[in-house]
Write an enzyme that holds these catalytic residues in place. Structure first.
Site, PDB file in Angstrom:
ATOM      1  N   VAL A   1       1.968  18.518   8.166  1.00  0.00           N
ATOM      2  CA  VAL A   1       2.673  18.373   6.889  1.00  0.00           C
ATOM      3  C   VAL A   1       3.591  19.574   6.640  1.00  0.00           C
ATOM      4  CG1 VAL A   1       0.972  16.829   5.827  1.00  0.00           C
ATOM      5  CG2 VAL A   1       0.663  19.326   5.650  1.00  0.00           C
ATOM      6  N   ASP A   2       4.044  20.183   7.742  1.00  0.00           N
ATOM      7  CA  ASP A   2       4.874  21.392   7.619  1.00  0.00           C
ATOM      8  C   ASP A   2       6.163  21.133   6.841  1.00  0.00           C
ATOM      9  OD1 ASP A   2       6.903  21.177  10.530  1.00  0.00           O
ATOM     10  OD2 ASP A   2       5.431  19.706   9.874  1.00  0.00           O
TER      11      ASP A   2
ATOM     12  N   CYS B   1      -5.620  12.905  12.932  1.00  0.00           N
ATOM     13  CA  CYS B   1      -5.647  11.459  12.671  1.00  0.00           C
ATOM     14  C   CYS B   1      -5.672  10.735  14.005  1.00  0.00           C
ATOM     15  CB  CYS B   1      -4.408  11.079  11.870  1.00  0.00           C
ATOM     16  SG  CYS B   1      -4.149   9.319  11.703  1.00  0.00           S
TER      17      CYS B   1
ATOM     18  N   ARG C   1      -5.151  10.574   4.176  1.00  0.00           N
ATOM     19  CA  ARG C   1      -4.132  11.611   4.300  1.00  0.00           C
ATOM     20  C   ARG C   1      -3.098  11.552   3.179  1.00  0.00           C
ATOM     21  NH1 ARG C   1      -3.450  13.514   8.886  1.00  0.00           N
ATOM     22  NH2 ARG C   1      -1.357  14.145   8.349  1.00  0.00           N
TER      23      ARG C   1
ATOM     24  N   ASP D   1       4.507   0.655  12.153  1.00  0.00           N
ATOM     25  CA  ASP D   1       3.317  -0.017  11.613  1.00  0.00           C
ATOM     26  C   ASP D   1       3.229  -1.479  12.030  1.00  0.00           C
ATOM     27  OD1 ASP D   1       3.338   1.796   8.421  1.00  0.00           O
ATOM     28  OD2 ASP D   1       2.784   2.389  10.449  1.00  0.00           O
TER      29      ASP D   1
ATOM     30  N   ILE E   1       7.387   7.282  17.135  1.00  0.00           N
ATOM     31  CA  ILE E   1       7.047   8.017  15.913  1.00  0.00           C
ATOM     32  C   ILE E   1       5.749   8.821  16.066  1.00  0.00           C
ATOM     33  CG2 ILE E   1       6.621   7.811  13.426  1.00  0.00           C
ATOM     34  CD1 ILE E   1       9.360   6.821  14.021  1.00  0.00           C
TER      35      ILE E   1
ATOM     36  N   ARG F   1       0.042  14.652  13.196  1.00  0.00           N
ATOM     37  CA  ARG F   1       0.563  14.424  11.828  1.00  0.00           C
ATOM     38  C   ARG F   1       0.561  15.678  10.954  1.00  0.00           C
ATOM     39  NH1 ARG F   1      -1.471   8.704   9.580  1.00  0.00           N
ATOM     40  NH2 ARG F   1       0.442   8.876   8.360  1.00  0.00           N
TER      41      ARG F   1
ATOM     42  N   ARG G   1      -8.597  -0.907   4.534  1.00  0.00           N
ATOM     43  CA  ARG G   1      -7.771   0.128   3.927  1.00  0.00           C
ATOM     44  C   ARG G   1      -6.377  -0.393   3.604  1.00  0.00           C
ATOM     45  NH1 ARG G   1      -7.363   5.458   6.918  1.00  0.00           N
ATOM     46  NH2 ARG G   1      -6.135   5.739   5.014  1.00  0.00           N
TER      47      ARG G   1
ATOM     48  N   LYS H   1       0.840  -1.209   0.000  1.00  0.00           N
ATOM     49  CA  LYS H   1       0.000   0.000   0.000  1.00  0.00           C
ATOM     50  C   LYS H   1       0.868   1.249   0.000  1.00  0.00           C
ATOM     51  CE  LYS H   1      -1.823   1.567   3.973  1.00  0.00           C
ATOM     52  NZ  LYS H   1      -1.493   2.952   4.269  1.00  0.00           N
ATOM     53  N   ASN H   2       1.874   1.280   0.886  1.00  0.00           N
ATOM     54  CA  ASN H   2       2.662   2.503   1.069  1.00  0.00           C
ATOM     55  C   ASN H   2       3.711   2.734  -0.012  1.00  0.00           C
ATOM     56  OD1 ASN H   2       1.062   3.044   3.189  1.00  0.00           O
ATOM     57  ND2 ASN H   2       2.531   2.454   4.770  1.00  0.00           N
TER      58      ASN H   2
HETATM   59  C1  EPZ Z   1       4.018   7.025   6.407  1.00  0.00           C
HETATM   60  O1  EPZ Z   1       3.195   8.068   6.941  1.00  0.00           O
HETATM   61  C2  EPZ Z   1       3.114   5.804   6.277  1.00  0.00           C
HETATM   62  N1  EPZ Z   1       2.020   6.113   5.376  1.00  0.00           N
HETATM   63  C3  EPZ Z   1       2.575   5.417   7.656  1.00  0.00           C
HETATM   64  O2  EPZ Z   1       1.829   4.199   7.521  1.00  0.00           O
HETATM   65  C4  EPZ Z   1       3.740   5.140   8.583  1.00  0.00           C
HETATM   66  O3  EPZ Z   1       3.247   4.902   9.878  1.00  0.00           O
HETATM   67  C5  EPZ Z   1       4.687   6.369   8.637  1.00  0.00           C
HETATM   68  O4  EPZ Z   1       5.107   6.729   7.310  1.00  0.00           O
HETATM   69  C6  EPZ Z   1       5.931   6.102   9.470  1.00  0.00           C
HETATM   70  O5  EPZ Z   1       6.612   4.986   8.996  1.00  0.00           O
HETATM   71  C7  EPZ Z   1       2.244   6.086   4.031  1.00  0.00           C
HETATM   72  O6  EPZ Z   1       3.330   5.841   3.545  1.00  0.00           O
HETATM   73  C8  EPZ Z   1       1.074   6.395   3.151  1.00  0.00           C
HETATM   74  P1  EPZ Z   1       5.845  10.499   8.554  1.00  0.00           P
HETATM   75  P2  EPZ Z   1       3.705   9.593   6.948  1.00  0.00           P
HETATM   76  O7  EPZ Z   1       5.679  11.772   7.782  1.00  0.00           O
HETATM   77  O8  EPZ Z   1       4.611   9.822   5.817  1.00  0.00           O
HETATM   78  C9  EPZ Z   1       6.113  13.941  11.855  1.00  0.00           C
HETATM   79  C10 EPZ Z   1       0.006   2.728   7.778  1.00  0.00           C
HETATM   80  O9  EPZ Z   1      -0.403   2.156   8.800  1.00  0.00           O
HETATM   81  N2  EPZ Z   1       5.989  14.900  10.729  1.00  0.00           N
HETATM   82  O10 EPZ Z   1       7.048   9.683   8.273  1.00  0.00           O
HETATM   83  O11 EPZ Z   1       2.507  10.444   7.098  1.00  0.00           O
HETATM   84  C11 EPZ Z   1       4.827  13.121  12.042  1.00  0.00           C
HETATM   85  O12 EPZ Z   1       3.877  13.803  12.812  1.00  0.00           O
HETATM   86  C12 EPZ Z   1       0.428   4.208   7.848  1.00  0.00           C
HETATM   87  O13 EPZ Z   1       0.133   2.176   6.674  1.00  0.00           O
HETATM   88  C13 EPZ Z   1       6.079  16.248  10.981  1.00  0.00           C
HETATM   89  O14 EPZ Z   1       6.243  16.671  12.122  1.00  0.00           O
HETATM   90  O15 EPZ Z   1       4.536   9.626   8.315  1.00  0.00           O
HETATM   91  C14 EPZ Z   1       5.342  11.863  12.722  1.00  0.00           C
HETATM   92  O16 EPZ Z   1       5.442  12.069  14.090  1.00  0.00           O
HETATM   93  C15 EPZ Z   1       0.082   4.847   9.145  1.00  0.00           C
HETATM   94  N3  EPZ Z   1       5.960  17.113   9.938  1.00  0.00           N
HETATM   95  C16 EPZ Z   1       6.715  11.695  12.087  1.00  0.00           C
HETATM   96  O17 EPZ Z   1       7.084  12.959  11.530  1.00  0.00           O
HETATM   97  C17 EPZ Z   1       5.774  16.687   8.638  1.00  0.00           C
HETATM   98  O18 EPZ Z   1       5.661  17.497   7.728  1.00  0.00           O
HETATM   99  C18 EPZ Z   1       6.781  10.636  10.988  1.00  0.00           C
HETATM  100  O19 EPZ Z   1       5.720  10.841  10.102  1.00  0.00           O
HETATM  101  C19 EPZ Z   1       5.701  15.304   8.408  1.00  0.00           C
HETATM  102  C20 EPZ Z   1       5.817  14.427   9.459  1.00  0.00           C
END
Ligand code: EPZ
Length: 416
Positions: free
Chosen positions: A123-124, A116, A92, A304, A326, A121, A396, A22-23
Site C-alpha cells: 500500500v506504498d 494476500c 484488506r 477479477d 496485475i 499487494r 465474501r 462489492k468494490n
Molecule cells: C482492487 O484492489 C479490487 N478490490 C480488487 O478486487 C481488484 O482485483 C483490483 O482492484 C484490481 O482491479 C477492491 O476494490 C476492494 P490495486 P486493490 O491497488 O485496489 C500494486 C476482488 O476480487 N500496488 O489496483 O487492492 C498491486 O500490488 C478484489 O474483488 C502497489 O504496488 O488493487 C497490484 O499489483 C481482488 N502499491 C496493482 O498495483 C500500492 O500502493 C493493482 O492493485 C497499491 C497497489
C-alpha cells in the site's frame, strides 16, 4: 466448514438480478467517515466483506442501521480513528479508512494489511500520496500512523494504477486545503461511483473515469442518499457460467456500460449477446471457442474475471493464452481445475489452456474469491458431482450464490 456440492451438465437458463457492487460499496461505506451527517445507502450487497466494513466503522464509534440491501450510517459520534489488525487481516479493503480518517480527524491508526493469496499487494502508493498531502506517517508495530492538522492539496503521480489507492486519496483530498491532482489514476467504474457519491456530499471532483482526477478540497461534507452501482464482476461471472454450460440467461439491473471488455470476449467465444438499457441476454448454442486475453486496468480486461475465463476455456475448442498482468500470484485455481481434468500449463504469467471435451467432478478447494468462482463454473460443466471446500471465500463477494444459480436450473447445494 461449509462446502458446495454441484452436479454439473445442466445448461443454465432463466433470469437473475445483479446485486450491488462489492468494490463500490466498500469505499462508499468508508466515505461515511468524511461527514458528521447521516449517509443512507441502498442497493448494498449482503456480503461478508460489507458486514466487516460496517463492523469496522461501528468499532470506531459510528452508528449503523441495516435494512434489506440498505444501511444508514452516522459517523458523527466517531471517537476512535483506529482500524485494528484483527479486522484488517480479514479484509484488506479496511485500508480505505486511512484517507477519510486522516482528512476528517487529523489522525488515523490503521493496521498494515498483511500478505494476500493473489500477491504481495503493498500500500506504498496510498502512504506516499497522503505524505505528499502533508501527512506525517509512521509505521509502528505493524500499524500505519498518520497525522495532519489539515491535509494540503498536491499533485500526485502514481507509479502504477491502483484502484483503492485512487479511492483513498480522492476521499482524503475532498477535505484538504487546496487542489489535488491525481495522475495515472484508476478509471474503474467503482472509482466513478465513489466520486459521484462524494460529489453528492458536496465534494468538488472533476475527471473521474479518466486517468487525471482533480479535487478542490472543501471545509466539510454533508450527508447523502446513494444507490450503489450494480456489480460488473458478479454480472460477468453469471455470463461466463451461462456460456460455459451452453445456456440462455438474462441479467437484469446489469451495469451494461461497464462490461465492454468482458462482452467482447464472450462474443469471441461464440456467444450471442443482446444488450438493452440495463439488461443483458446471453445465449450459447454450441461448444465455446477458446479466447485468449490479457488482464489490464479498466477499460482493459478485468483481472477479477481472469479465473472465470480460464474455467470457460477448459472445455473450449482450441488453446487459449491467458496473461495476468496485475497480480503476481493469481493462478491458484489452475491446480484445482486440473483435479477436474483440465489441461493447463503455466509459463511465467501466462496460462496455456488446452480445451478438453469434458471435465469430471472431484473435490476441490477454493483459495480466494475469484478462484472459487472459477471452480463453481467448472463444476457446473463437469460430469458428476464436484464438492468445493472453503467456500467462505465465495461468500465474501457473491450474495446467496447457490439459490441464485439454483434459480437458473443449477443442481447445487450448500453442505455444512
Ligand atoms: C482492487 O484492489 C479490487 N478490490 C480488487 O478486487 C481488484 O482485483 C483490483 O482492484 C484490481 O482491479 C477492491 O476494490 C476492494 P490495486 P486493490 O491497488 O485496489 C500494486 C476482488 O476480487 N500496488 O489496483 O487492492 C498491486 O500490488 C478484489 O474483488 C502497489 O504496488 O488493487 C497490484 O499489483 C481482488 N502499491 C496493482 O498495483 C500500492 O500502493 C493493482 O492493485 C497499491 C497497489
Amino acid at each position: 466448514m461449509q462446502k458446495l456440492s454441484i452436479h454439473g451438465g445442466v445448461p443454465l437458463s432463466g433470469e437473475v438480478r445483479v446485486a450491488g457492487a462489492k468494490n463500490a460499496a466498500l469505499p462508499i461505506l468508508a466515505a461515511a467517515l468524511l461527514t458528521a451527517e447521516p449517509v443512507r445507502l441502498t442497493n448494498v450487497p449482503e456480503l461478508n466483506d460489507v458486514t466487516t466494513m460496517i463492523g469496522l466503522l461501528e468499532r470506531m464509534g459510528a452508528r449503523a442501521r441495516r435494512s434489506p440491501h440498505g444501511v444508514e450510517l452516522d459517523a458523527g459520534a466517531v471517537t476512535d480513528p483506529f482500524a485494528p489488525y484483527d479486522l484488517v487481516k480479514t479484509m484488506r479493503a479496511s485500508i480505505l479508512a486511512l484517507g477519510p480518517l486522516t482528512a476528517r480527524f487529523g489522525e488515523a491508526r490503521v493496521s498494515l494489511p498483511g500478505g494476500c493469496a493473489i500477491g504481495e499487494r503493498p500500500v506504498d502508493l496510498h502512504i506516499k500520496g497522503l505524505a505528499a498531502m502533508g501527512a506525517e506517517i509512521a509505521i509502528e508495530a505493524g500499524y500505519i500512523h498518520a497525522k495532519a492538522r489539515r491535509l494540503k492539496g498536491a499533485r500526485i503521480f502514481m507509479d502504477s494504477v491502483t484502484v483503492t489507492g485512487t479511492e483513498n486519496l480522492m476521499m482524503a483530498a475532498s477535505l484538504a486545503d487546496g487542489e489535488t491532482v491525481l495522475e495515472n489514476a484508476a478509471r474503474e467504474p467503482e472509482v466513478v461511483d465513489l466520486a459521484r457519491c462524494l460529489i453528492a456530499m458536496g465534494a468538488r471532483i472533476r475527471g473521474h473515469g479518466t486517468d487525471v482526477i482533480s479535487i478542490e478540497g472543501v471545509e466539510r461534507l454533508r450527508g447523502v442518499e446513494h444507490a450503489v452501482m450494480p456489480d460488473r464482476i458478479e454480472a460477468g461471472t453469471f455470463l461466463a457460467a451461462a456460456a460455459a454450460t451452453r445456456g440462455t440467461v438474462t441479467l437484469t439491473q446489469a451495469p451494461v456500460e461497464a462490461l465492454d471488455a468482458v462482452l467482447e470476449k464472450l462474443r469471441e467465444a461464440g456467444a450471442s449477446i443482446d444488450v438493452d438499457r440495463d439488461s443483458i441476454r446471453l445465449r450459447m448454442g454450441a461448444r465455446p471457442r477458446s479466447v485468449s486475453l490479457r488482464t489490464a486496468p479498466y477499460p482493459g480486461f478485468p483481472t477479477d474475471m481472469q479465473a472465470q475465463f480460464i474455467a470457460l476455456n477448459t472445455v473450449a475448442e482450441g488453446t487459449a493464452f491467458v496473461t495476468e498482468t496485475i497480480f503476481e500470484n493469481r493462478f491458484m485455481h489452475v491446480q484445482e481445475l486440473r483435479r477436474l481434468g483440465a489441461r493447463i500449463e503455466i509459463e511465467g504469467n501466462t496460462a496455456l489452456v488446452h480445451g478438453a471435451e469434458k471435465l469430471a467432478g472431484a473435490t476441490v478447494m477454493a483459495t480466494d474469491l475469484r478462484a472459487s468462482a472459477s471452480l463453481v463454473i467448472a463444476a457446473l460443466m463437469a460430469e458428476g458431482e464436484t464438492v468445493i471446500e472453503r467456500i467462505y471465500h465465495l461468500d465474501r463477494g457473491y450474495e446467496r450464490i447457490e439459490s441464485r444459480l439454483g434459480q437458473l436450473g443449477a443442481r447445487i447445494a450448500r453442505l455444512s
